[in-house]
Write a protein that holds these residues in place. Structure first.
Motif, short mmCIF file in Angstrom:
data_model
loop_
_atom_site.label_atom_id
_atom_site.label_comp_id
_atom_site.label_asym_id
_atom_site.label_seq_id
_atom_site.Cartn_x
_atom_site.Cartn_y
_atom_site.Cartn_z
N SER A 31 1.35 -1.00 -5.24
CA SER A 31 2.50 -1.89 -5.44
C SER A 31 3.59 -1.27 -6.30
CB SER A 31 2.04 -3.21 -6.05
OG SER A 31 1.15 -3.86 -5.18
N ALA A 32 3.20 -0.46 -7.26
CA ALA A 32 4.17 0.15 -8.18
C ALA A 32 5.13 1.09 -7.44
CB ALA A 32 3.47 0.89 -9.30
N LYS A 33 4.67 1.76 -6.40
CA LYS A 33 5.50 2.71 -5.66
C LYS A 33 6.17 2.10 -4.43
CE LYS A 33 3.04 6.90 -7.01
NZ LYS A 33 2.29 8.07 -6.50
N THR A 34 5.69 0.95 -3.97
CA THR A 34 6.21 0.30 -2.77
C THR A 34 7.61 -0.24 -3.06
OG1 THR A 34 4.04 -0.22 -1.90
CG2 THR A 34 5.84 -1.65 -1.20
N GLY A 126 -3.86 14.48 2.15
CA GLY A 126 -4.66 13.37 2.66
C GLY A 126 -4.95 12.27 1.66
N LYS A 127 -4.30 12.29 0.50
CA LYS A 127 -4.60 11.32 -0.55
C LYS A 127 -3.67 10.11 -0.55
CE LYS A 127 -6.61 14.72 -3.66
NZ LYS A 127 -6.52 15.36 -4.98
N THR A 128 -2.50 10.24 0.06
CA THR A 128 -1.55 9.12 0.09
C THR A 128 -0.98 8.96 1.50
OG1 THR A 128 0.33 10.51 -0.55
CG2 THR A 128 -0.89 9.43 -2.34
N MET A 129 -0.45 7.77 1.73
CA MET A 129 0.18 7.46 3.01
C MET A 129 1.37 6.55 2.72
SD MET A 129 -1.45 5.46 6.33
CE MET A 129 -1.92 4.00 5.42
N THR A 130 2.49 6.84 3.39
CA THR A 130 3.65 5.95 3.31
C THR A 130 3.83 5.32 4.69
OG1 THR A 130 5.18 7.73 3.87
CG2 THR A 130 4.83 7.29 1.52
N VAL A 131 4.25 4.06 4.69
CA VAL A 131 4.50 3.37 5.94
C VAL A 131 5.86 2.70 5.84
CG1 VAL A 131 3.69 1.65 7.59
CG2 VAL A 131 2.01 2.96 6.26
N ALA A 132 6.82 3.22 6.60
CA ALA A 132 8.15 2.63 6.65
C ALA A 132 8.09 1.46 7.63
CB ALA A 132 9.18 3.66 7.10
N VAL A 133 8.43 0.26 7.15
CA VAL A 133 8.34 -0.93 7.98
C VAL A 133 9.72 -1.53 8.20
CG1 VAL A 133 5.97 -1.44 7.29
CG2 VAL A 133 7.85 -2.44 6.00
N LYS A 134 9.90 -2.14 9.38
CA LYS A 134 11.18 -2.77 9.68
C LYS A 134 10.95 -3.85 10.73
CE LYS A 134 15.93 -1.82 10.91
NZ LYS A 134 16.94 -0.83 11.20
N GLY A 135 11.56 -5.02 10.49
CA GLY A 135 11.48 -6.10 11.46
C GLY A 135 10.93 -7.36 10.84
N PRO A 138 4.27 -9.98 9.40
CA PRO A 138 3.30 -10.99 9.83
C PRO A 138 3.54 -12.39 9.22
CG PRO A 138 2.19 -8.96 9.31
CD PRO A 138 3.61 -8.78 8.90
N SER A 139 4.23 -12.45 8.07
CA SER A 139 4.52 -13.74 7.44
C SER A 139 5.81 -14.36 7.97
CB SER A 139 4.62 -13.57 5.92
OG SER A 139 3.40 -13.10 5.40
N GLY A 140 6.49 -13.68 8.89
CA GLY A 140 7.72 -14.21 9.46
C GLY A 140 8.98 -13.84 8.70
N GLN A 141 8.88 -12.97 7.69
CA GLN A 141 10.04 -12.54 6.90
C GLN A 141 10.66 -11.29 7.53
OE1 GLN A 141 8.13 -11.61 3.22
NE2 GLN A 141 8.26 -13.68 2.43
N THR A 142 11.99 -11.20 7.46
CA THR A 142 12.66 -9.98 7.89
C THR A 142 12.59 -8.98 6.74
OG1 THR A 142 14.15 -11.23 9.31
CG2 THR A 142 14.83 -9.00 8.71
N VAL A 143 12.03 -7.80 7.03
CA VAL A 143 11.81 -6.80 5.99
C VAL A 143 12.27 -5.43 6.44
CG1 VAL A 143 9.85 -8.01 4.93
CG2 VAL A 143 9.44 -6.34 6.73
N THR A 144 12.65 -4.62 5.45
CA THR A 144 12.91 -3.20 5.62
C THR A 144 12.44 -2.55 4.33
OG1 THR A 144 14.88 -3.63 6.94
CG2 THR A 144 14.65 -1.42 6.04
N GLY A 145 11.48 -1.65 4.43
CA GLY A 145 10.98 -1.03 3.21
C GLY A 145 9.94 0.03 3.48
N THR A 146 9.35 0.51 2.40
CA THR A 146 8.30 1.52 2.51
C THR A 146 7.11 1.12 1.64
OG1 THR A 146 9.97 3.23 2.85
CG2 THR A 146 7.78 3.97 2.22
N ASN A 147 5.96 1.00 2.30
CA ASN A 147 4.71 0.72 1.60
C ASN A 147 4.06 2.06 1.25
OD1 ASN A 147 5.00 -2.05 2.02
ND2 ASN A 147 3.85 -2.00 3.92
N PHE A 148 3.53 2.16 0.05
CA PHE A 148 2.79 3.35 -0.38
C PHE A 148 1.33 2.98 -0.54
CE2 PHE A 148 7.02 4.60 -1.30
CZ PHE A 148 7.04 5.98 -1.31
N TYR A 149 0.45 3.82 0.00
CA TYR A 149 -0.99 3.56 -0.05
C TYR A 149 -1.71 4.77 -0.65
CZ TYR A 149 0.02 -0.18 3.29
OH TYR A 149 0.52 -1.29 3.89
N ASP A 150 -2.79 4.48 -1.35
CA ASP A 150 -3.67 5.51 -1.89
C ASP A 150 -4.99 5.45 -1.13
OD1 ASP A 150 -1.90 6.36 -3.98
OD2 ASP A 150 -2.41 4.53 -5.07
N LYS A 151 -5.53 6.62 -0.77
CA LYS A 151 -6.81 6.67 -0.07
C LYS A 151 -7.93 6.30 -1.04
CE LYS A 151 -9.23 8.60 3.56
NZ LYS A 151 -9.24 9.67 4.51
#
Length: 152
Positions: A31-34, A126-135, A138-151
């Motif tokens: 969450s801190a990097k997202t 292979g330790k992190t993953m970023t996911v750029a999301v748009k649209g 799932p909660s019905g909100q319009t979003v544009t952003g980048t989620n950061f994940y740690d393995k």
């Protein structure tokens, strides 16, 4: 001769690992990097990728910014293409492998129209993953952003 056998045994154990999809594993939202330009990111989220034959099983569990449970489950071919929704607010999913080692794009549709995209990129180590999301998320909100994940 003894060393030859040892090498063959090691290769036999390593072969399944070499063929494994690079995203397989459990990824926890950092969450801190997202960061989002529009809309709100999830409060918490875990994404689990596993291989099942020639398909990649994807399960997303978490909590949205407004406290609603997030639960998505789908499969897509490991080589990319049309997938199958198991549990999701979306009706269809498809994936494209941008390259074989660390990038995959997914599109989610409702009523035959793409309403949400997720462009995943795994780090070289292979330790992190970023996911750029748009649209529409799932909660019905319009979003544009980048989620950061740690393995995990």
């Amino acid at each position: 001769m003894r060393y030859t056998r040892l090498v063959l045994v090691l290769l036999a154990f390593a072969a399944p690992l070499i063929g494994a999809d690079p995203f397989v594993g459990t990824w926890k939202l950092n969450s801190a990097k997202t960061k989002y330009k529009t809309g709100m990111p999830p409060k918490e989220q875990t994404v689990t990728y596993s291989e099942e034959g020639s398909d990649l099983q994807v399960m997303v569990k978490g909590t949205s910014s407004d406290g609603q449970a997030i639960s998505i489950n789908f499969t897509v071919p490991t080589v990319g293409g049309q997938g199958k929704i198991i549990e999701s607010p979306y009706e269809a999913v498809s994936a494209t492998n941008v390259n074989a080692t660390n990038e995959r794009d997914s599109s989610f549709s409702k009523g035959g129209k793409v309403v949400y995209t997720a462009k995943a990129k795994r780090s070289a180590d292979g330790k992190t993953m970023t996911v750029a999301v748009k649209g529409t998320n799932p909660s019905g909100q319009t979003v544009t952003g980048t989620n950061f994940y740690d393995k995990q």
